[in-house]
Design a protein around this motif. Structure first.
Motif, PDB file in Angstrom:
ATOM      1  N   UNK A 100       0.839  -1.212   0.000  1.00  0.00           N
ATOM      2  CA  UNK A 100       0.000   0.000   0.000  1.00  0.00           C
ATOM      3  C   UNK A 100       0.872   1.260   0.000  1.00  0.00           C
ATOM      4  N   UNK A 140       2.551   1.644  -3.361  1.00  0.00           N
ATOM      5  CA  UNK A 140       1.616   2.028  -4.424  1.00  0.00           C
ATOM      6  C   UNK A 140       1.460   3.547  -4.526  1.00  0.00           C
ATOM      7  N   UNK A 141       1.739   4.262  -3.437  1.00  0.00           N
ATOM      8  CA  UNK A 141       1.627   5.728  -3.471  1.00  0.00           C
ATOM      9  C   UNK A 141       2.615   6.354  -4.456  1.00  0.00           C
ATOM     10  N   UNK A 142       3.606   5.554  -4.866  1.00  0.00           N
ATOM     11  CA  UNK A 142       4.570   6.036  -5.868  1.00  0.00           C
ATOM     12  C   UNK A 142       4.050   5.900  -7.299  1.00  0.00           C
ATOM     13  N   UNK A 143       2.922   5.273  -7.459  1.00  0.00           N
ATOM     14  CA  UNK A 143       2.392   5.033  -8.807  1.00  0.00           C
ATOM     15  C   UNK A 143       1.874   6.351  -9.399  1.00  0.00           C
ATOM     16  N   UNK A 144       2.788   7.136  -9.962  1.00  0.00           N
ATOM     17  CA  UNK A 144       2.459   8.480 -10.461  1.00  0.00           C
ATOM     18  C   UNK A 144       3.046   8.678 -11.863  1.00  0.00           C
ATOM     19  N   UNK A 182      -3.867  13.214 -10.431  1.00  0.00           N
ATOM     20  CA  UNK A 182      -3.238  12.151  -9.643  1.00  0.00           C
ATOM     21  C   UNK A 182      -3.973  12.041  -8.306  1.00  0.00           C
ATOM     22  N   UNK A 202      -4.498   9.631  -4.657  1.00  0.00           N
ATOM     23  CA  UNK A 202      -3.792   8.666  -3.811  1.00  0.00           C
ATOM     24  C   UNK A 202      -4.787   7.812  -3.031  1.00  0.00           C
ATOM     25  N   UNK A 220      -3.942   4.056  -6.351  1.00  0.00           N
ATOM     26  CA  UNK A 220      -3.209   5.299  -6.591  1.00  0.00           C
ATOM     27  C   UNK A 220      -2.884   5.393  -8.078  1.00  0.00           C
TER      28      UNK A 220
END
Lengths: 267, 149
Positions: free
Chosen positions: A193, A196-200, B70, B72, B123
């Protein structure tokens, strides 16, 4: 002069107009994203505290570990000041997460100094004052709001004088510092989780495009950032959003190196 | 959940004020933003942080605009849209990167105000689609603000 009765009448008229116009149009459940793509506006850069907020919900973040309050180097090149400004504003959000009032106040003054260095100090003087006042009262919501206003005012002032590229560098500086802290936290205690916050990927693509359009800023640091983003992109551009621990570690190494380069004078 | 009555009272007050103070020639995206912020205001008390930045422009009736955003996982978002043309009808909807509608059922649309609520299950990039559904004007200013908690 407008009497109250007249005002009330207009108010009622507008209200009636509103009520008559209420008619929900049901949204399609699916759309063809490819058809939309030509009309899509630029991706919006989130504030560092958006990702910090999501990270915080995963629990166990000791934000004091990430607080940074050294005054750092002074630069004369405007692109460097812009990058540093974004980084320092991100540090402000970290200090708010840590509820560290003295650091928040120092950062408020540091931001003001950097903004003056880039010629937009006047636009944020009231916000710097408000940051100090809110920090004294430990009113963290107000500090967050004023940090957002500070960044917005700086960027609006830059855009007004057609310094949009500097404004984009402010966003990039903030994003790099936010990503460095995010990867440090996740690297310490890996979770799917958190990673996943890096999925940008679109955000990264946005910065790549913007940097490519800044050939006039012929600086090694910007070239290094461009090269680093090329390396980071495949690590985060994964279809299912699952970013493994080694990728998080690598992104952390890259962003830590860039952050050090942004805040020190050697580059 | 937001009380429509409360929104309408507040909205009608602001709309009337805007009607009195802003001539059509001076109407702008900034005016549309004030309406979007008006729709957002009740949510501040629920803990939503409203971004200072906003998006806006003008569209003809039936025209859409997509904003890529974007989001989150773990955060909760509201997007609020407004226009200063009180006889306009606007809408805002949120889709994921595959084009699937992902907004919550408490999303709403009331005349020249609309709002969409999303709790992302992943995200990544999402599409916020704004539409001027109907308007008496050739071009209608719109503005979109968002908040998260």
């Amino acid at each position: 002069m407008i009497t109250f009765a007249k005002f009330f009448k207009v108010n009622l008229t507008v209200f009636a107009g509103l009520a008559l116009s209420v008619q929900a149009v049901e949204a399609p459940k699916h759309i063809d994203v490819k058809q939309l793509s030509k009309k899509v506006e630029d991706v919006v850069v989130p504030l560092p505290n958006e990702v910090f907020g999501a990270l915080n919900k995963l629990g166990g973040v000791n934000w004091r570990e990430y607080v940074r309050n050294d005054k750092g180097s002074n630069f004369t090149e405007r692109p460097r000041i812009a990058l540093l400004l974004g980084t320092v504003i991100a540090d402000g959000f970290i200090a708010v997460q840590a509820e560290d009032a003295p650091t928040v106040k120092e950062i408020g003054q540091r931001v003001l100094g950097l903004a003056k260095g880039i010629g937009v100090g006047n636009s944020i003087t009231p916000h710097a004052k408000a940051i100090t006042e809110a920090a004294d009262k430990r009113n963290w919501e107000n500090v967050r709001r004023e940090l957002d206003r500070t960044q917005n005012s700086v960027q609006s002032a830059m855009n007004e004088v057609h310094d949009e590229k500097l404004s984009q560098l402010v966003s990039l500086g903030g994003w790099l510092r936010g990503t460095q802290v995010l990867t440090t936290v996740v690297n310490k205690r890996y979770s799917d989780e958190g990673a996943e916050l890096l999925h940008q990927p679109d955000l990264l693509g946005y910065f790549q495009t913007r940097l490519a359009a800044m050939p006039e800023f012929n600086m090694k640091l910007l070239q290094d950032i461009q090269a680093a983003l090329v390396e980071v992109r495949p690590l985060i551009d994964v279809a299912d959003g699952r970013i493994p621990a080694p990728a998080v570690k690598r992104i952390n190494e890259i962003t830590a190196r860039l952050d050090a380069a942004i805040i020190t004078k050697s580059q | 959940m937001l009380s429509p009555h409360r929104l309408f009272n507040r909205a009608s007050f602001v709309a009337a004020l805007a009607f009195l103070l802003v001539s059509p020639a001076r109407a702008s995206v900034d005016d549309a933003q004030s309406f979007a912020l008006q729709a957002a205001e009740p949510y501040v008390k629920q803990g939503f942080q409203i971004r200072e930045d906003y998006w806006g422009g003008d569209l003809g009736a039936g025209e859409k605009k997509a904003v890529r955003q974007q989001l989150f996982k773990g955060n909760e978002y509201w997007f609020w849209m407004g226009s200063e043309i009180e006889k306009a009808t606007v809408s805002v909807h949120i889709y994921d990167s595959e084009g699937k509608l992902v907004e919550q059922p408490d999303s709403w649309q009331k005349g020249h105000f609309a709002a969409a609520h999303v709790t992302p299950t992943g995200t990544g990039s999402y599409f916020v689609i704004v539409t001027i559904e109907q308007s008496p004007e050739d071009r209608t200013h719109w503005a979109l603000v968002y908040g998260f908690r």
